[in-house]
Design a protein around this motif. Structure first.
Motif, PDB file in Angstrom:
ATOM      1  N   LEU A   5      25.631 -23.583  32.471  1.00 36.81           N
ATOM      2  CA  LEU A   5      25.299 -22.151  32.439  1.00 36.81           C
ATOM      3  C   LEU A   5      26.077 -21.400  33.514  1.00 36.81           C
ATOM      4  O   LEU A   5      26.697 -20.363  33.246  1.00 36.81           O
ATOM      5  CB  LEU A   5      23.796 -21.946  32.664  1.00 36.81           C
ATOM      6  N   TRP A  34      27.135  -9.518  30.502  1.00 33.74           N
ATOM      7  CA  TRP A  34      26.530  -8.947  29.304  1.00 33.74           C
ATOM      8  C   TRP A  34      26.211 -10.015  28.247  1.00 33.74           C
ATOM      9  O   TRP A  34      25.120 -10.043  27.688  1.00 33.74           O
ATOM     10  CB  TRP A  34      27.456  -7.876  28.702  1.00 33.74           C
ATOM     11  N   ASN A  35      27.184 -10.900  27.986  1.00 36.76           N
ATOM     12  CA  ASN A  35      27.011 -11.885  26.923  1.00 36.76           C
ATOM     13  C   ASN A  35      25.837 -12.826  27.199  1.00 36.76           C
ATOM     14  O   ASN A  35      25.066 -13.146  26.297  1.00 36.76           O
ATOM     15  CB  ASN A  35      28.293 -12.696  26.729  1.00 36.76           C
ATOM     16  N   ALA A  36      25.730 -13.273  28.467  1.00 38.01           N
ATOM     17  CA  ALA A  36      24.637 -14.177  28.837  1.00 38.01           C
ATOM     18  C   ALA A  36      23.295 -13.478  28.621  1.00 38.01           C
ATOM     19  O   ALA A  36      22.370 -14.039  28.021  1.00 38.01           O
ATOM     20  CB  ALA A  36      24.781 -14.600  30.284  1.00 38.01           C
ATOM     21  N   PHE A  86      22.679 -10.917  26.718  1.00 34.03           N
ATOM     22  CA  PHE A  86      22.456 -10.647  25.300  1.00 34.03           C
ATOM     23  C   PHE A  86      21.986 -11.915  24.568  1.00 34.03           C
ATOM     24  O   PHE A  86      21.107 -11.858  23.707  1.00 34.03           O
ATOM     25  CB  PHE A  86      23.734 -10.103  24.648  1.00 34.03           C
ATOM     26  N   GLY A  87      22.551 -13.064  24.940  1.00 27.32           N
ATOM     27  CA  GLY A  87      22.134 -14.329  24.325  1.00 27.32           C
ATOM     28  C   GLY A  87      20.668 -14.600  24.592  1.00 27.32           C
ATOM     29  O   GLY A  87      19.898 -14.911  23.674  1.00 27.32           O
ATOM     30  N   LEU A  88      20.270 -14.463  25.859  1.00 28.74           N
ATOM     31  CA  LEU A  88      18.882 -14.748  26.236  1.00 28.74           C
ATOM     32  C   LEU A  88      17.920 -13.764  25.573  1.00 28.74           C
ATOM     33  O   LEU A  88      16.899 -14.159  24.985  1.00 28.74           O
ATOM     34  CB  LEU A  88      18.751 -14.663  27.759  1.00 28.74           C
ATOM     35  N   SER A 127      18.428 -11.938  22.896  1.00 27.14           N
ATOM     36  CA  SER A 127      18.412 -12.153  21.445  1.00 27.14           C
ATOM     37  C   SER A 127      17.448 -13.268  21.081  1.00 27.14           C
ATOM     38  O   SER A 127      16.629 -13.145  20.161  1.00 27.14           O
ATOM     39  CB  SER A 127      19.794 -12.569  20.940  1.00 27.14           C
ATOM     40  N   CYS A 128      17.548 -14.361  21.832  1.00 26.52           N
ATOM     41  CA  CYS A 128      16.707 -15.531  21.571  1.00 26.52           C
ATOM     42  C   CYS A 128      15.228 -15.150  21.662  1.00 26.52           C
ATOM     43  O   CYS A 128      14.435 -15.451  20.767  1.00 26.52           O
ATOM     44  CB  CYS A 128      17.060 -16.616  22.583  1.00 26.52           C
ATOM     45  N   LEU A 129      14.881 -14.440  22.742  1.00 29.62           N
ATOM     46  CA  LEU A 129      13.478 -14.072  22.945  1.00 29.62           C
ATOM     47  C   LEU A 129      13.024 -13.061  21.900  1.00 29.62           C
ATOM     48  O   LEU A 129      11.903 -13.160  21.369  1.00 29.62           O
ATOM     49  CB  LEU A 129      13.276 -13.503  24.354  1.00 29.62           C
ATOM     50  N   ILE A 154      14.110 -12.693  18.866  1.00 33.27           N
ATOM     51  CA  ILE A 154      13.928 -13.348  17.560  1.00 33.27           C
ATOM     52  C   ILE A 154      12.608 -14.124  17.544  1.00 33.27           C
ATOM     53  O   ILE A 154      11.821 -14.017  16.610  1.00 33.27           O
ATOM     54  CB  ILE A 154      15.120 -14.277  17.252  1.00 33.27           C
ATOM     55  N   ILE A 155      12.358 -14.868  18.633  1.00 27.54           N
ATOM     56  CA  ILE A 155      11.131 -15.669  18.676  1.00 27.54           C
ATOM     57  C   ILE A 155       9.904 -14.761  18.586  1.00 27.54           C
ATOM     58  O   ILE A 155       9.019 -14.955  17.746  1.00 27.54           O
ATOM     59  CB  ILE A 155      11.045 -16.509  19.975  1.00 27.54           C
TER      60      ILE A 155
END
Lengths: 609, 85
Positions: free
Chosen positions: B26, B51-53, B55-57, B59-61, B63-64
């Motif tokens: 990471l 930004w990307n990191a 956005f990834g985190l 996005s994951c949360l 969606i869940i």
């Protein structure tokens, strides 16, 4: 029409007829030979074909049918279809059930029929054969859930097919052309009906539920074929007829997110993968909608890559189902000890769909996302990026975690793991998965091999430092989110309601209506008929009978009796004496004359006037 | 080799080691993402550091939790025999 061209689809369709007559090794060799020949032939087309050449053109009842339109787009799809059919054939080589092989061949053959179709009527015929052949792959699983899902699958596809046919007929009536090409959006019915027919097969919500309903119920090998052909054929026809249709951008983006949202709730391993077909096809549909050369190339490339990695994922999940007999994540887990090869091959598919650098998804999906960025459409770009994080979350993390690593598996799975040294599937399954895995890596490492096949010249470089680090950041931090919130992702023994609710529960509403208000109405009507109307009719009939017997018959009988009696009297007057007759005649003449005179005078215009 | 690798990923005895490696990955990724030169971008946020990191985190949360919300609160999740009744 050139005669030296051969339709690859015909190889499968005619080839299928021989399968039932072959046994054991001969059949296995034959099952590999047909897709291999077709693949080699399509490869030769890549080098041979003049762009835009048409073959096998016929006139039939006044229609121009074109069975062989060969250009870059059709050859690209034919190449991946024949490749996948070879992989699928290897994967199902151990199968003794003849029907499944025949159905799979008809399915592949008709998908190729759609790909090479140059007119809408040819397209429609092959479109329908596809629906029936693929439905067999669901029925072949046997059992009530598969039968019911198969029936629903067929009904939905027949409805979609009718919509498509109606659109084609209207389009033909309006334009006088049945050429399968871009359809001009004149706001007409034909445009809408054909679009609905196409997006139904692409599983665009709300027409997506047939896919997630039927695919997990299909046979282990059947689902591998199904994951490849129907939706990608739909993407192909959208690419041909609806490039640049704005509504597809939003439908595609919505379905990319739709699939990943549903996948969170899913417990059935193949249904989870099916939701990811919906999600991935979303990128392709959005690409078609964006309509730029980069976007259309991206949609085509992503369809190509998707068929291979999704086939691989379905093969991996299928291998687990085949070996354990279990399909729910709540019943699986801990298989990494006994299925390490299957797990490794599955993971190659998983990192490919998640678009890790050096794997196929990275070089294809990014084209569509880049097209959204160049357009520029901020929301589409953000949502497609979010969906790609969701893809990794499920296919790359949740599914393998609960299928292969997790420890909340059932007691029976525990026993299987403990007693078995190895649970790897038959060698043919592993070989098929290995080929698909190699192709996923091959495309990822050498993207130009794929890019040269795309319909438009490619001006795109996937391996820029910023793209690599950016993608890895998104993916690894998605993984961080997964591990931090692992508890919230534990699968549960539930199902999720999707749009199939409307026809599954909707049919119950119709049955309820039939059993309650309609049946009650029927009861009231028959009661009314029995008590009131029938009694009235009985009375009328009795009255009629009385009139008939007493009056009509009386008059008829009375007349008959009178005639008889007169006849009797006249008979007695026949004396046989000539003078009697002469007297009678004279009397008659006198009587007539008197009567004539009397009437004449009475009316005032007798002979005297 | 594949078996050993899978054992390393699956066996609970390596949990600590796995987390160490994961965190290292990471950190390295974020560091690399900060250091690389980025070309012209269509949207301003693409140049925000990390930004990307993030956005990834997020996005994951998202969606869940959106999905679970729809599942539990909006009634999408049902018993397995829902359609058999």
């Amino acid at each position: 029409m050139t005669s030296d061209w051969l339709h690859p689809g015909l190889l499968y369709i005619l080839g299928a007829a021989l399968i039932p007559f072959l046994r054991n090794r001969v059949r296995q060799v034959y099952l590999l030979l047909i897709p291999l020949l077709a693949l080699l032939y399509v490869v030769s087309m890549l080098f041979d074909s003049q762009p835009g050449s048409s073959h096998w053109q016929f006139q039939f009842i006044g229609l121009d049918l074109i069975l062989g339109r060969v250009d870059k787009l059709s050859t690209l799809f034919a190449l991946v279809f024949t490749t996948m059919s070879l992989i699928g054939s290897i994967y199902s080589l151990h199968l003794r059930a003849t029907g499944e092989h025949v159905a799979a061949y008809l399915y592949v053959g008709s998908a190729l029929g759609v790909v090479f179709a140059g007119d809408f009527f040819t397209l429609f015929i092959f479109w329908e054969i596809m629906a029936f052949a693929s439905a067999y792959l669901v029925f072949a699983q046997r059992g009530e859930p598969a039968r019911a899902a198969g029936v629903r699958y067929l009904l939905v596809h027949i409805s979609g097919g009718l919509c498509l046919l109606a659109g084609i007929v209207i389009h033909y009536a309006q334009t006088g052309s049945s050429v399968f090409g871009p359809i001009v959006n004149s706001g007409g019915l034909a445009f809408a009906l054909i679009l609905v027919g196409f997006i139904l097969n692409a599983a665009v919500p709300p027409f997506n539920a047939w896919l997630t309903d039927a695919y997990p119920e299909a046979t282990v090998t059947g689902a591998v074929f199904m994951s490849a052909f129907t939706t990608k054929t739909a993407v192909y026809v959208l690419l041909r007829s609806y490039p640049g249709t704005d509504v597809l951008v939003w439908l595609g983006t919505a379905m990319a997110v739709y699939g990943v949202v549903y996948a969170v709730l899913e417990n059935d391993c193949r249904r989870l993968l099916a939701y990811h077909i919906v999600s991935q096809v979303g990128y392709m549909v959005a690409g078609v909608g964006l309509g730029t050369a980069l976007a259309l190339n991206g949609a085509s490339a992503h369809a190509f890559a998707h068929i291979l990695y999704k086939g691989l994922l379905f093969m991996g999940a299928g291998a687990v189902i085949y070996m354990t007999g279990r399909r729910k994540l709540t019943e699986l887990g801990g298989l990494y000890k006994v299925m390490p090869l299957t797990l490794t091959l599955y993971m190659i598919g998983a990192v490919s769909i998640s678009a890790f650098p050096l794997f196929s998804g990275f070089v294809s999906k990014s084209m569509v996302v880049a097209a959204a960025e160049h357009d520029p459409r901020a929301w589409v770009f953000l949502l497609l990026t979010l969906a790609s994080a969701g893809t990794f979350l499920h296919t790359g993390l949740k599914l393998p975690y609960y299928m292969f690593f997790g420890n909340n598996h059932s007691v029976s799975t525990e026993r299987i793991i403990k007693t078995a040294q190895s649970l790897e599937p038959p060698i043919n399954m592993l070989v098929a998965m290995a080929i698909a895995a190699l192709l996923c890596i091959g495309i990822g490492v050498f993207p130009n091999l794929l890019y040269t096949l795309l319909p438009y010249p490619v001006d795109f470089e996937p391996y820029t430092p910023a793209h690599i680090t950016g993608s890895l950041s998104i993916l690894l931090f998605t993984a961080l989110g997964f591990f931090l919130f692992l508890k919230h992702l534990d699968p549960e023994q539930t199902i999720s309601l999707d749009t199939d609710w409307f026809y599954r529960k909707g049919s119950r509403i119709i049955m309820w209506l039939a059993n309650n208000p309609i049946a009650r109405y029927e009861a009231v009507v028959s009661e009314l008929v029995n008590t009131t109307i029938l009694r009235f009719l009985h009375t009328c009939a009795a009255l009629g009978l009385w009139i008939d017997i007493r009056i009509i018959d009386g008059i008829v009988n009375g007349l008959a009796h009178t005639v008889l009696r007169c006849g009797e009297k006249l008979r007695h007057m026949e004396t046989g004496v000539l003078s009697h007759y002469a007297l009678g005649m004279a009397l008659g003449i006198v009587l007539s004359a008197v009567l004539y005179a009397a009437i004449g005078f009475g009316l005032g215009f007798g002979p005297g006037n | 080799m594949i078996s050993k690798l899978m054992r390393f990923i699956g066996d609970p005895t390596y949990t600590r080691r796995r987390w160490q490696l994961f965190i290292a990955a990471l950190v390295l990724t974020v560091a690399a993402d900060l250091l690389v030169t980025k070309g012209p971008a269509a949207f301003f946020w693409q140049h925000l550091p990390g930004w990307n990191a993030l956005f990834g985190l997020v996005s994951c949360l998202l969606i869940i939790f959106i999905s679970k919300f729809l599942g539990y609160r909006c009634g999408l999740m049902r018993e397995e025999d829902y359609y058999d009744e």
